[in-house]
Design a protein around this motif. Structure first.
Motif, PDB file in Angstrom:
ATOM      1  N   THR A 156      -4.206  -3.121   2.949  1.00 24.55           N
ATOM      2  CA  THR A 156      -3.776  -2.049   3.451  1.00 24.55           C
ATOM      3  C   THR A 156      -4.356  -0.747   3.120  1.00 24.55           C
ATOM      4  O   THR A 156      -5.377  -0.801   2.432  1.00 24.55           O
ATOM      5  CB  THR A 156      -2.179  -1.821   2.980  1.00 24.55           C
ATOM      6  OG1 THR A 156      -2.240  -1.577   1.620  1.00 24.55           O
ATOM      7  CG2 THR A 156      -1.535  -3.075   3.094  1.00 24.55           C
ATOM      8  N   ALA A 157      -3.783   0.103   3.822  1.00 26.00           N
ATOM      9  CA  ALA A 157      -4.591   1.680   3.399  1.00 26.00           C
ATOM     10  C   ALA A 157      -4.117   1.874   1.816  1.00 26.00           C
ATOM     11  O   ALA A 157      -5.251   2.611   1.305  1.00 26.00           O
ATOM     12  CB  ALA A 157      -3.715   2.753   4.436  1.00 26.00           C
ATOM     13  N   GLN A 158      -3.334   1.276   1.287  1.00 25.54           N
ATOM     14  CA  GLN A 158      -3.130   1.750  -0.170  1.00 25.54           C
ATOM     15  C   GLN A 158      -3.925   0.758  -1.003  1.00 25.54           C
ATOM     16  O   GLN A 158      -3.573   0.778  -2.147  1.00 25.54           O
ATOM     17  CB  GLN A 158      -1.425   1.423  -0.462  1.00 25.54           C
ATOM     18  CG  GLN A 158      -0.530   2.522   0.245  1.00 25.54           C
ATOM     19  CD  GLN A 158      -0.546   2.275   1.612  1.00 25.54           C
ATOM     20  OE1 GLN A 158      -0.507   1.595   2.116  1.00 25.54           O
ATOM     21  NE2 GLN A 158      -0.285   3.941   2.445  1.00 25.54           N
ATOM     22  N   GLY A 159      -4.501  -0.379  -0.529  1.00 25.02           N
ATOM     23  CA  GLY A 159      -5.136  -0.984  -1.227  1.00 25.02           C
ATOM     24  C   GLY A 159      -4.931  -2.688  -0.985  1.00 25.02           C
ATOM     25  O   GLY A 159      -3.993  -2.794  -0.139  1.00 25.02           O
ATOM     26  N   SER A 160      -5.556  -3.469  -1.640  1.00 21.01           N
ATOM     27  CA  SER A 160      -5.401  -5.022  -1.314  1.00 21.01           C
ATOM     28  C   SER A 160      -4.238  -5.311  -2.346  1.00 21.01           C
ATOM     29  O   SER A 160      -4.081  -4.821  -3.525  1.00 21.01           O
ATOM     30  CB  SER A 160      -6.307  -5.633  -1.745  1.00 21.01           C
ATOM     31  OG  SER A 160      -7.699  -5.407  -0.762  1.00 21.01           O
ATOM     32  N   MET A 161      -3.447  -6.453  -1.966  1.00 19.71           N
ATOM     33  CA  MET A 161      -2.366  -7.131  -2.718  1.00 19.71           C
ATOM     34  C   MET A 161      -2.091  -8.466  -2.166  1.00 19.71           C
ATOM     35  O   MET A 161      -2.489  -8.836  -0.943  1.00 19.71           O
ATOM     36  CB  MET A 161      -1.002  -6.098  -2.578  1.00 19.71           C
ATOM     37  CG  MET A 161      -0.406  -6.021  -1.191  1.00 19.71           C
ATOM     38  SD  MET A 161       0.909  -4.780  -1.308  1.00 19.71           S
ATOM     39  CE  MET A 161       1.752  -5.147  -2.740  1.00 19.71           C
ATOM     40  N   THR A 162      -1.521  -9.161  -3.048  1.00 24.21           N
ATOM     41  CA  THR A 162      -1.279 -10.658  -2.685  1.00 24.21           C
ATOM     42  C   THR A 162       0.040 -10.818  -2.074  1.00 24.21           C
ATOM     43  O   THR A 162       1.010 -10.334  -2.646  1.00 24.21           O
ATOM     44  CB  THR A 162      -1.279 -11.484  -3.872  1.00 24.21           C
ATOM     45  OG1 THR A 162      -2.593 -11.550  -4.240  1.00 24.21           O
ATOM     46  CG2 THR A 162      -1.111 -13.173  -3.372  1.00 24.21           C
ATOM     47  N   ALA A 163       0.237 -11.507  -0.942  1.00 19.51           N
ATOM     48  CA  ALA A 163       1.629 -11.492  -0.236  1.00 19.51           C
ATOM     49  C   ALA A 163       1.922 -12.884  -0.027  1.00 19.51           C
ATOM     50  O   ALA A 163       1.085 -13.619   0.257  1.00 19.51           O
ATOM     51  CB  ALA A 163       1.774 -10.769   1.113  1.00 19.51           C
ATOM     52  N   LEU A 164       3.336 -13.206   0.045  1.00 16.92           N
ATOM     53  CA  LEU A 164       3.597 -14.519   0.703  1.00 16.92           C
ATOM     54  C   LEU A 164       4.140 -14.359   1.761  1.00 16.92           C
ATOM     55  O   LEU A 164       4.909 -13.720   2.477  1.00 16.92           O
ATOM     56  CB  LEU A 164       4.731 -15.052  -0.265  1.00 16.92           C
ATOM     57  CG  LEU A 164       4.743 -15.611  -1.384  1.00 16.92           C
ATOM     58  CD1 LEU A 164       6.052 -16.252  -2.082  1.00 16.92           C
ATOM     59  CD2 LEU A 164       3.629 -17.064  -1.470  1.00 16.92           C
ATOM     60  N   TRP A 165       3.581 -15.300   2.870  1.00 17.51           N
ATOM     61  CA  TRP A 165       3.723 -15.473   4.459  1.00 17.51           C
ATOM     62  C   TRP A 165       4.608 -16.692   4.739  1.00 17.51           C
ATOM     63  O   TRP A 165       4.428 -17.909   4.135  1.00 17.51           O
ATOM     64  CB  TRP A 165       2.355 -15.722   5.012  1.00 17.51           C
ATOM     65  CG  TRP A 165       1.343 -14.539   5.171  1.00 17.51           C
ATOM     66  CD1 TRP A 165       0.782 -14.020   3.733  1.00 17.51           C
ATOM     67  CD2 TRP A 165       0.719 -13.691   5.918  1.00 17.51           C
ATOM     68  NE1 TRP A 165       0.115 -13.143   4.067  1.00 17.51           N
ATOM     69  CE2 TRP A 165      -0.079 -12.966   5.484  1.00 17.51           C
ATOM     70  CE3 TRP A 165       0.872 -14.125   7.609  1.00 17.51           C
ATOM     71  CZ2 TRP A 165      -0.870 -11.931   6.290  1.00 17.51           C
ATOM     72  CZ3 TRP A 165       0.042 -13.296   8.186  1.00 17.51           C
ATOM     73  CH2 TRP A 165      -0.747 -12.210   7.633  1.00 17.51           C
ATOM     74  N   LEU A 166       5.583 -16.410   5.254  1.00 14.32           N
ATOM     75  CA  LEU A 166       6.648 -17.534   5.531  1.00 14.32           C
ATOM     76  C   LEU A 166       6.941 -17.581   6.973  1.00 14.32           C
ATOM     77  O   LEU A 166       6.958 -16.602   7.753  1.00 14.32           O
ATOM     78  CB  LEU A 166       8.137 -17.285   4.897  1.00 14.32           C
ATOM     79  CG  LEU A 166       7.993 -17.086   3.390  1.00 14.32           C
ATOM     80  CD1 LEU A 166       7.918 -15.639   2.951  1.00 14.32           C
ATOM     81  CD2 LEU A 166       9.443 -17.327   2.871  1.00 14.32           C
TER      82      LEU A 166
END
Length: 507
Positions: free
Chosen positions: A350-360
């Motif tokens: 994202t514009a705010q940086g990278s992060m880990t997400a759970l996709w469901l």
């Protein structure tokens, strides 16, 4: 510290060109335990137990190796059996085990116990024993294991964020080997701990699981009362032989009149102490059936302070920026993922940086049902035989069945290491919901919080994973984590059910 029963190895020596011995941390009738660093694995701490017996011939070495291998294999099947990594015989003929290093307390230092803690620990002890009694597969043959020395000193209790207190049974395989070594070298050798030995063990008979059940009965009696069911005049073999064979055990009411326990628990313990093996419970499953029937009434499965180490998500003032939700809603379902009900982690840029997400991917109705659910996160990590992380997210709504979202991450995969590293940098991670129905769009974004101590653990595990040598046993570690996952699900659920329901905000 007890006096050493034999000449100690050097506390600064290097064992097997791998284990740097640091200091003596325990001793007893079976031998001495040293804290050591495994220099092959980057200096991680391990415990090395040297046995009192000397391996004097090749046949004994073969038998020790077999028992050590069986013990190591068994320790991979249950979290309630201390994990054995390695074994060998040093240059003085002393056999040794290399085990996981655990910081906890011996059960003997904790008794007597309150009833609710007794039930929790007894159930875990039984789960470990049941695993051993069911046996392990050696060359296509199921080989049941009998411990032969169940006693409080061989039970370690360590802190655990889910169970509160986690039981580890020590010395599986060692007792059997020592029994063999003693009888092979002397016509009247005996190994065991007299107050806990079954009558058939004292007679030198072939033992089965019911002998361990007798020892368990003695130990459970002591766990509740602080005393043993018999109090002979001396501690010599003859006095204990007479007690176990001919004297009726004292009742719990006699030994501790103020203690009030359910009648069926009292009956269970006394049945375990029957002189004849055929009069005892015939397997651990029968004991667990009674303990499980008592546990919900008398013993909350989770400690009352579990919320301090669990991650229950409640409305927070410091929600993630709305820009992240907007970024998530613009996402498309990955083309390489099937159209079905699944969950997987993926890095979100994202514009705010990278992060880990759970996709469901769930049905529209389920997404709607769980939009205001409680979110709970838990991480479990094992290093051996392969570094593997279990990341569990639970969506909980009191009116619905919980939605379990487990992810297994191979921690030797660089992409997975990066995802876990990103988890340590953010207090929240997004749960991005896509509809099972067309057009499979993102319709909901929720947040789940990672508590600071958990983020610190994740950092430690990432660092550990970088130091471990490559292995090819990821599938075995996955199976071990699946077993742990099954064991903690009911406890997590009971904890969630005990919490007041709250309506949760989105990002």
């Amino acid at each position: 510290m007890n006096q050493s029963p034999f000449t100690s190895p050097s506390t600064t020596g290097l064992l097997a060109n791998r284990y740097q011995l640091k200091q003596l941390i325990g001793s007893g009738g079976m031998g001495e335990v040293f804290l050591a660093n495994d220099i092959l694995l980057g200096g991680i701490p391990v415990a090395v137990k040297f046995l009192t017996k000397t391996v004097v011939d090749s046949k004994m070495q073969q038998d020790f190796a077999r028992e050590a291998l069986m013990s190591a294999a068994l320790s991979q099947k249950s979290i309630h059996i201390v994990r054995a990594y390695d074994y060998g015989v040093n240059d003085k003929g002393k056999p040794y085990y290399v085990m996981e290093y655990l910081s906890g307390k011996s059960l003997k230092d904790l008794i007597p116990l309150p009833l609710h803690i007794f039930l929790t620990l007894s159930r875990q002890i039984c789960l470990g024993l049941q695993c051993a009694h069911q046996g392990i597969n050696i060359d296509g043959k199921i080989c049941p294991l009998v411990h032969r020395d169940i006693k409080p000193a061989n039970i370690l209790v360590i802190p655990d964020p889910i169970l509160g207190q986690l039981v580890k049974i020590l010395d599986f395989g060692i007792a059997r080997f020592l029994n063999y070594a003693s009888t092979a070298s002397t016509s009247r050798g005996f190994n065991g701990t007299l107050p806990y030995c079954s009558p058939e063990q004292l007679d030198g008979e072939k033992l089965d699981s019911r002998s361990d059940i007798y020892s368990l009965g003695v130990m459970m009696f002591e766990m509740l009362t602080g005393k043993k069911p018999w109090q002979p005049e001396t501690d010599y073999f003859g006095a204990w032989y007479k007690a176990h064979h001919f004297e009726q055990p004292k009742t719990i009411a006699e030994v501790k009149p103020t203690l009030k326990i359910p009648q069926k628990l009292n009956n269970l313990i006394m049945a375990c102490l029957a002189k004849k093996a055929s009069d005892r419970p015939q397997n651990i499953a029968q004991i667990l059936q009674v303990l499980n029937s008592l546990e919900p009434l008398n013993c909350p499965s989770l400690p009352t302070n579990i919320a301090s180490s669990s991650i229950l998500n409640r409305p927070l003032n410091s929600a993630l920026p709305i820009a992240i939700e907007q970024s998530c809603r613009q996402l498309l379902w990955p083309e390489n993922k099937p159209i079905q009900e699944i969950v997987f982690p993926q890095i979100l840029d994202t514009a705010q940086g990278s992060m880990t997400a759970l996709w469901l991917m769930l049905s529209q109705q389920e997404i709607k049902n769980y939009a205001a659910s409680t979110r709970y996160s838990r991480f479990i990590f094992i290093t051996s035989p392969h570094p593997m992380l279990l990341w569990v997210t639970v969506l909980y709504n009191r009116q619905l069945a919980p939605k379990w979202l487990p992810c297994y991450l191979d921690m030797q995969n660089p992409q997975n290491l990066k995802m876990v590293s990103l988890l340590t940098e953010n207090e929240h991670y997004p749960l991005i919901f896509f509809t099972l129905e067309e057009p499979h769009s993102c319709t909901q974004v929720l947040s789940s919080r990672i508590e600071p101590t958990q983020r610190q653990l994740l950092k430690t595990w990432v660092q550990q994973s970088h130091t471990l040598p490559p292995t090819s046993q990821a599938q075995l570690s996955r199976q071990l984590l699946k077993q742990q996952y099954k064991q903690i699900q009911s406890r997590i659920l009971q904890h969630l059910e005990s919490e007041p329901q709250v309506v949760l905000s989105r990002f």
